[in-house]
Enzyme design. Sequence first.
Site, PDB file in Angstrom:
ATOM      1  N   HIS A 120       0.848  -1.195   0.000  1.00  0.00           N
ATOM      2  CA  HIS A 120       0.000   0.000   0.000  1.00  0.00           C
ATOM      3  C   HIS A 120       0.881   1.241   0.000  1.00  0.00           C
ATOM      4  O   HIS A 120       2.106   1.157   0.148  1.00  0.00           O
ATOM      5  CB  HIS A 120      -0.970  -0.005   1.173  1.00  0.00           C
ATOM      6  CG  HIS A 120      -0.353   0.060   2.541  1.00  0.00           C
ATOM      7  ND1 HIS A 120       0.395  -0.963   3.071  1.00  0.00           N
ATOM      8  CD2 HIS A 120      -0.386   1.030   3.502  1.00  0.00           C
ATOM      9  CE1 HIS A 120       0.786  -0.642   4.294  1.00  0.00           C
ATOM     10  NE2 HIS A 120       0.328   0.572   4.570  1.00  0.00           N
ATOM     11  N   HIS A 163       1.338   3.996   1.925  1.00  0.00           N
ATOM     12  CA  HIS A 163       1.831   4.784   3.052  1.00  0.00           C
ATOM     13  C   HIS A 163       3.355   4.903   3.034  1.00  0.00           C
ATOM     14  O   HIS A 163       4.070   3.958   2.685  1.00  0.00           O
ATOM     15  CB  HIS A 163       1.371   4.181   4.372  1.00  0.00           C
ATOM     16  CG  HIS A 163      -0.074   4.448   4.663  1.00  0.00           C
ATOM     17  ND1 HIS A 163      -0.795   3.756   5.602  1.00  0.00           N
ATOM     18  CD2 HIS A 163      -0.957   5.355   4.135  1.00  0.00           C
ATOM     19  CE1 HIS A 163      -2.044   4.210   5.635  1.00  0.00           C
ATOM     20  NE2 HIS A 163      -2.160   5.174   4.756  1.00  0.00           N
ATOM     21  N   ASP A 185       5.649   4.897   5.207  1.00  0.00           N
ATOM     22  CA  ASP A 185       6.485   3.973   5.982  1.00  0.00           C
ATOM     23  C   ASP A 185       6.557   2.586   5.338  1.00  0.00           C
ATOM     24  O   ASP A 185       7.186   1.672   5.898  1.00  0.00           O
ATOM     25  CB  ASP A 185       6.001   3.873   7.440  1.00  0.00           C
ATOM     26  CG  ASP A 185       4.610   3.289   7.580  1.00  0.00           C
ATOM     27  OD1 ASP A 185       3.782   3.484   6.672  1.00  0.00           O
ATOM     28  OD2 ASP A 185       4.347   2.633   8.613  1.00  0.00           O
ATOM     29  N   HIS A 186       5.978   2.451   4.149  1.00  0.00           N
ATOM     30  CA  HIS A 186       6.110   1.221   3.369  1.00  0.00           C
ATOM     31  C   HIS A 186       6.731   1.473   1.996  1.00  0.00           C
ATOM     32  O   HIS A 186       7.064   0.517   1.293  1.00  0.00           O
ATOM     33  CB  HIS A 186       4.750   0.536   3.205  1.00  0.00           C
ATOM     34  CG  HIS A 186       4.213  -0.027   4.478  1.00  0.00           C
ATOM     35  ND1 HIS A 186       4.211  -1.374   4.774  1.00  0.00           N
ATOM     36  CD2 HIS A 186       3.688   0.586   5.573  1.00  0.00           C
ATOM     37  CE1 HIS A 186       3.699  -1.565   5.982  1.00  0.00           C
ATOM     38  NE2 HIS A 186       3.374  -0.390   6.477  1.00  0.00           N
ATOM     39  N   HIS A 229      -7.583  -0.560   5.451  1.00  0.00           N
ATOM     40  CA  HIS A 229      -6.543   0.326   5.988  1.00  0.00           C
ATOM     41  C   HIS A 229      -6.291   1.444   4.981  1.00  0.00           C
ATOM     42  O   HIS A 229      -6.286   2.625   5.328  1.00  0.00           O
ATOM     43  CB  HIS A 229      -5.279  -0.480   6.252  1.00  0.00           C
ATOM     44  CG  HIS A 229      -4.140   0.316   6.805  1.00  0.00           C
ATOM     45  ND1 HIS A 229      -4.196   0.926   8.040  1.00  0.00           N
ATOM     46  CD2 HIS A 229      -2.911   0.608   6.291  1.00  0.00           C
ATOM     47  CE1 HIS A 229      -3.057   1.558   8.265  1.00  0.00           C
ATOM     48  NE2 HIS A 229      -2.269   1.379   7.218  1.00  0.00           N
ATOM     49  N   ASP A 249      -0.428  -3.965   6.289  1.00  0.00           N
ATOM     50  CA  ASP A 249      -1.078  -3.446   7.489  1.00  0.00           C
ATOM     51  C   ASP A 249      -2.553  -3.832   7.556  1.00  0.00           C
ATOM     52  O   ASP A 249      -3.336  -3.187   8.259  1.00  0.00           O
ATOM     53  CB  ASP A 249      -0.953  -1.921   7.537  1.00  0.00           C
ATOM     54  CG  ASP A 249       0.455  -1.460   7.893  1.00  0.00           C
ATOM     55  OD1 ASP A 249       1.343  -2.316   8.107  1.00  0.00           O
ATOM     56  OD2 ASP A 249       0.681  -0.235   7.948  1.00  0.00           O
ATOM     57  N   HIS A 259       4.353  -4.540  11.018  1.00  0.00           N
ATOM     58  CA  HIS A 259       4.779  -3.862  12.244  1.00  0.00           C
ATOM     59  C   HIS A 259       4.903  -4.841  13.407  1.00  0.00           C
ATOM     60  O   HIS A 259       4.241  -5.882  13.437  1.00  0.00           O
ATOM     61  CB  HIS A 259       3.776  -2.769  12.639  1.00  0.00           C
ATOM     62  CG  HIS A 259       3.717  -1.622  11.690  1.00  0.00           C
ATOM     63  ND1 HIS A 259       4.515  -0.510  11.812  1.00  0.00           N
ATOM     64  CD2 HIS A 259       2.955  -1.423  10.593  1.00  0.00           C
ATOM     65  CE1 HIS A 259       4.246   0.339  10.828  1.00  0.00           C
ATOM     66  NE2 HIS A 259       3.297  -0.195  10.076  1.00  0.00           N
TER      67      HIS A 259
END
Length: 255
Positions: free
Chosen positions: A56, A58, A60-61, A114, A133, A171
């Site tokens: 996805h 985001h 942080d990915h 998400h 996530d 995570h």
Amino acid sequence: MPAQTHLFLCLQDNYGVLLHDGATGATAAIDAPEESAVEAALTATGWRLTDILVTHHHADHTGGIAELKARHRCRVVAPHGEATRIPLVDTTVRERDKVAVGGLEGQVYETPGHTAGHISYFFASEKLAFVGDTLFSIGCGRVIEGTPEMMWQSLLKLRSLPDDTRIYCGHEYTQANIRFAKTIEPRNATLAAREKEVDKLRAERKPTIPSTLGQEKAANPFLRADLPDVAKSVGLADKPAWEVFAEIRARKNRS
């Protein structure tokens, strides 16, 4: 030759994973939270990066994609619905599309909730699922761009995979998730056993993933919202499962 995986921490609590096909030498990074952590993992394993499989959009990915692609000229595979929000995408994929990493074949599952276009990758012959996530060990992602009903359907899709599927999530949240899960199912013996296992792993600074889908089905309240005892525990007996899920997720948001 079976697939190999290498799990490593990125940023503060993100996980990166390398998936390696020993027969061909191909290696995929599942997401790319940060360039330096992925590079360190490649150095530690001696593997060559050929692909990045994105779950996805985001940051942080996806934060390491640009630098990794510039250095390794790897292919970036991303969800069709989020391709415009992910850098340097080469290939987009949808529900039931196939993704090859060397000789390894994965199948794409659309798992929105998400984010609106979130996807997961399931490598059936290797019994591996990379779920980003959407699903965590004893938890699930926040419902940010989708709806609770959408997220529940995504979790059902993942719950349908074989029990011995190893689940890699994005995570390290397991300890906090267990503390919350005990407020929903305080008498769940499998959850209590998992808590002891996880506390030991974290005391030794070891990761709590992968878990198996069978473990999650037995202890993760977000996968158990259609069970009468779980519905009763949140005061929603006889309500639709997605409403029970929504209440559990709302409680987790407040915890």
